[in-house]
Design an enzyme around this catalytic site. Structure first.
Site, PDB file in Angstrom:
ATOM      1  N   ASP A 151       0.904   4.691  -9.481  1.00  0.00           N
ATOM      2  CA  ASP A 151      -0.349   4.724  -8.736  1.00  0.00           C
ATOM      3  C   ASP A 151      -1.555   4.768  -9.673  1.00  0.00           C
ATOM      4  O   ASP A 151      -1.433   5.082 -10.860  1.00  0.00           O
ATOM      5  CB  ASP A 151      -0.341   5.967  -7.821  1.00  0.00           C
ATOM      6  N   ASP A 166      -3.016   1.519   1.899  1.00  0.00           N
ATOM      7  CA  ASP A 166      -2.649   2.819   2.467  1.00  0.00           C
ATOM      8  C   ASP A 166      -2.701   2.774   3.984  1.00  0.00           C
ATOM      9  O   ASP A 166      -2.233   3.688   4.658  1.00  0.00           O
ATOM     10  CB  ASP A 166      -3.624   3.902   1.975  1.00  0.00           C
TER      11      ASP A 166
HETATM   12  C1  GLA Z   1      -2.614   7.117  -3.128  1.00  0.00           C
HETATM   13  C2  GLA Z   1      -1.530   6.155  -2.675  1.00  0.00           C
HETATM   14  C3  GLA Z   1      -0.742   6.777  -1.548  1.00  0.00           C
HETATM   15  C4  GLA Z   1      -0.151   8.087  -2.013  1.00  0.00           C
HETATM   16  C5  GLA Z   1      -1.230   8.999  -2.546  1.00  0.00           C
HETATM   17  C6  GLA Z   1      -0.661  10.239  -3.206  1.00  0.00           C
HETATM   18  O1  GLA Z   1      -3.570   7.297  -2.148  1.00  0.00           O
HETATM   19  O2  GLA Z   1      -2.085   4.930  -2.297  1.00  0.00           O
HETATM   20  O3  GLA Z   1       0.269   5.911  -1.118  1.00  0.00           O
HETATM   21  O4  GLA Z   1       0.815   7.846  -2.998  1.00  0.00           O
HETATM   22  O5  GLA Z   1      -2.039   8.353  -3.515  1.00  0.00           O
HETATM   23  O6  GLA Z   1      -1.617  11.057  -3.720  1.00  0.00           O
END
Ligand code: GLA
Length: 761
Positions: free
Chosen positions: A476, A546
């Site tokens: 990420d 997301d």
């Molecule tokens: C980001 C990612 C999510 C999740 C969060 C965790 O927002 O896009 O899918 O993994 O971080 O903190």
């Protein structure tokens, strides 16, 4: 194929031709890029001016008919008369901005040149053809290399460039583009894919008849604000007909795509690293590599252009063990538990996943340091033993004992001020010493322009990835750049920071993917904030957004489909009301949309009803049967708008899966139809729908009925490919404000259906 005839260069793929010539003065005049044509007629395209157009600069006094402002060029520099978007801008030691690069030589080179700093396309079969053109600015002793790579079977031509400082002096490179495409005419439609967090890849069409239009990112990442993939088409181009160019960049940082119409009605498109705040210092002997640009052309509309891009990405960008391997159906813990995780909870969740057919369980954020929210611990990649008393290995073994694989989430490019790493190495972050810092998600960016930081994090992750049987990693990256400053670089090199960061990132990604070839890596940046070909050169799939709302996703995934194959798009089914939109969409629609990509689940299965779990089990069974096609098949867009119509066809055209989604229900509308694309027109197919069963009571007041499949849901025909494609199947009647009738189909807002076509051979 590369043909060189006198001073003409003709590059051909199966269906396209690209050509340019060297003029008497040594300029590269661009002649043509489009549908494949005979290579012997290029003379007819060259410029034949006998005088310099009024108001333009005459290139030199000996040649009275030549102005750089009114000629199509393969590359252009500033200062000798061309006032359009330049390809290159160098500030020389004497302070001048003027460059003049002229042809020196060209050669057909064996195979693909490897980059020192960046990823690039590749060809396992050694069929790629490579043309190198060397230009020189003799006043300042600089060499510019233009590289052309021809991928005949995908109808793709890649371009990149390299500047070499052969002089004794230091120069500052303010811009070096990767591609330049000049067109004779104007009025092209420039399409970009813009958005925001949770709203990635929204398609925008802009006709460019005069002036300049720019698509670019300045966030430090390729960004969800403006994806580097763009299209250029004509007003009447449709999914099935007409001219269409697709251009992308193999790069994950600040990028720039500009389209400009000159006062003579010619259009120029340049793509490359964003020149804003960019400045690279090149000392004697230094080399600067610009990333590779990928270009494709189709005379058969957008879908065909997309399919050429898809094939290219699948074959020549994505690499490693997972390139062609079917991807597992995963269950991710994030929306089920957020930071509130522990071993028992995770094992329970994984067990529920195993029972419905999940193959890979992913523990998302919250497992390391003291990570109970997003204010601390990034940088401290040590297990929180309060949550996982048996460590990563202990948890992993329990998950593996269930018969499923185990994966983890990491965010290696970041550090919280509240962490041991920051306390020990505050000089390792991107920040301006002694100045106030602007935070994003309470975290700072590690300075990957500093090789020591890259090496440290590479070893840290090597330790973590070796500490258990880790099958998958979600990588990420959750904030945009601000206060860009490398504490490692001297003040005069700060214009290099953003690009050097990307080089450092690629270095760590390369090392780790080579050290752990079996791990399936998934890219992520707050969803799709870094969905690009640079990331796909190392990680075969990327979390697209997301936002898992089926309605939002159908539009976003359609956006991605213009430039990226479905095997790159990670898509999850989540619960409703949806956590990002609070909207409720049917579970079947959530699955149908997510299944046209790499399917996963992100919800608390332990809290779902028997009925829902049963439905999910059926979904996963079905996906496993069809995923070869859904991940790697040929993707066709049909209608879009209130109705979305997709078809995914096997390479041999024998089997296909289709989807219809209607955004809003229309009262008393005519029955819908489904029209396939891409089938064998002479083939005979068994057409049927995915079984849809639901509680009619949810739809129609006053009806006492449990879960069932009304007759109106059954669609089945033995039918020819041409009929499916050119007429389409008229589907059964829909509920239209009358009393319950089991011969009807019931579909509320956001309802979707899936159809299958199995060839009778
Ligand atoms: C980001 C990612 C999510 C999740 C969060 C965790 O927002 O896009 O899918 O993994 O971080 O903190």
């Amino acid at each position: 194929m590369i043909e060189v005839k006198n001073n003409f260069y003709v590059l051909s793929t199966n269906k396209t031709t690209y050509s340019f010539r060297v003029t008497k003065l040594g300029y590269l005049e661009h002649l043509y890029y489009g549908r494949r044509i005979d290579s012997s007629d290029m003379e007819a395209f060259s410029r034949k001016h006998v005088f310099v157009p009024g108001g333009c600069v005459n290139y030199n006094q000996e040649v009275k008919n030549f102005s750089l402002e009114d000629i199509k060029l393969e590359m252009s520099s500033y200062g000798k008369g061309d006032i359009r978007e330049p390809f290159i801008e160098v500030v020389h030691a004497d302070g001048s901005f003027t460059s003049d690069f002229l042809f020196e030589r060209a050669e057909i080179v064996e195979g693909k040149a490897e980059y020192e700093t960046l990823p690039g396309s590749y060809d396992e079969n050694g069929k790629v053809q490579h043309l190198l053109v060397v230009l020189r600015d003799s006043s300042y002793n600089l060499t510019l290399e233009l590289h052309y790579y021809i991928y005949e079977d995908c109808d793709v031509i890649c371009r990149s460039s390299k500047l070499i400082n052969n002089s004794e002096e230091t120069v500052r490179l303010n811009r070096l583009m990767s591609s330049q495409l000049d067109f004779e005419d104007s009025g092209y439609i420039f399409t970009s894919f813009n958005g925001a967090w949770g709203r990635e890849m929204q398609k925008y069409d802009v006709p460019v008849c005069a002036g300049k239009y720019v698509n670019s990112s300045y966030t430090g990442t390729s960004s969800c604000r403006a994806n580097p993939f763009v299209m250029i088409s004509k007003e009447d181009t449709s999914e099935e007909y007409g001219d269409c160019y697709g251009i992308n960049l193999i790069y994950s940082g600040n990028h720039y795509e500009a389209i400009e119409v000159s006062s003579f009605g010619k259009t120029r498109v340049v793509t490359g690293i964003n020149p804003q705040s960019f400045c690279f210092v090149l000392n004697k002997g230094d080399v600067f590599e610009a990333p590779e640009a990928v270009m494709t052309y189709s005379d058969a509309g957008f879908t065909n252009m997309s399919r050429q891009m898809h094939k290219f990405v699948r074959e020549h960008i994505v690499r490693g063990k997972w390139k062609k391997k079917e991807r597992p159906v995963l269950l991710n813990s994030w929306e089920a538990a957020y930071f509130d995780i522990n071993e028992d909870k995770l094992v329970e969740l994984a067990k529920a996943g195993r029972d419905v057919g999940i193959e890979l369980f992913v523990m998302d954020d919250g497992w390391f340091g003291k990570r109970d929210d997003d204010t601390s611990s990034l940088g401290d990649w040590y297990v929180d033993e309060n949550k996982l008393p048996n460590g990563l290995d202990g948890l992993c073994r329990k998950i593996n004992d269930l018969g499923i694989d185990f994966g983890i989430w990491v965010e290696p490019e970041m550090v919280n001020v509240e962490s041991n790493l920051y306390r020990e190495h505050s000089d390792w972050t991107m920040e301006i010493p002694g100045k106030p810092h602007s935070e994003g998600r309470n975290q700072r960016i590690l300075d990957f322009a500093n090789p020591a930081v890259v090496d440290y994090m590479t070893e840290e992750l090597t330790r973590v990835f070796s500490s258990a049987n880790i099958a998958y990693v979600k990588w990420d990256m959750n904030r945009n750049f601000s206060d860009i400053y490398s504490q490692y670089l001297p003040p005069e090199k700060q214009g290099e920071t953003a690009h050097r960061y990307v080089i450092g990132l690629y270095h760590i990604m390369k090392t780790l993917t080579e050290r752990f070839p079996d791990i399936l890596f998934e890219g992520c940046a707050s969803g799709g904030n870094r969905f690009d070909l640079g990331i796909l050169s190392y990680f075969p799939q990327i979390w697209a957004s997301d936002n898992t709302d089926a309605l939002c996703r159908v539009n976003m995934q359609e956006g991605y489909s213009y430039g990226y194959p479905m095997s790159a798009v990670s898509a999850h089914v989540s619960i409703c009301p949806n956590h990002q939109t609070l909207r409720t969409t049917p579970l079947s629609a959530r699955f149908n949309v997510a299944s046209f990509g790499v399917l996963g689940y992100e919800c608390n299965l332990c809290e779902m009803s028997e009925g829902e779990l049963d439905e999910i089990k059926k979904q996963i069974d079905l996906y496993k049967k069809w995923r070869g096609i859904l991940q790697y098949g040929e993707f066709y867009r049909g209608r879009t708008g209130n109705i979305h119509e997709w078809t995914c066809v096997s390479e041999d055209k024998k089997n296909a899966a289709g989807m219809l989604m209607r955004e809003l229900f229309e009262t008393n509308a005519q029955p819908m139809h489904y029209k396939a694309r891409g089938l064998d027109k002479d083939g005979r197919y068994h057409f049927y729908n995915r079984e849809t069963y639901y509680d009619v009571k949810e739809y129609v007041n006053g009806v006492a009925a449990g879960f069932q499949t009304p007759k109106g849901e059954e669609e089945e025909y033995d039918i020819n490919g041409d009929a499916l494609m050119y007429r389409g199947v008229k589907l059964r009647y829909e509920f239209a404000a009358v009393i319950y009738n089991h011969r009807e189909k019931y579909s509320m807002d956001f309802a979707s259906r899936m159809y299958f076509m199995e060839g009778r051979y």
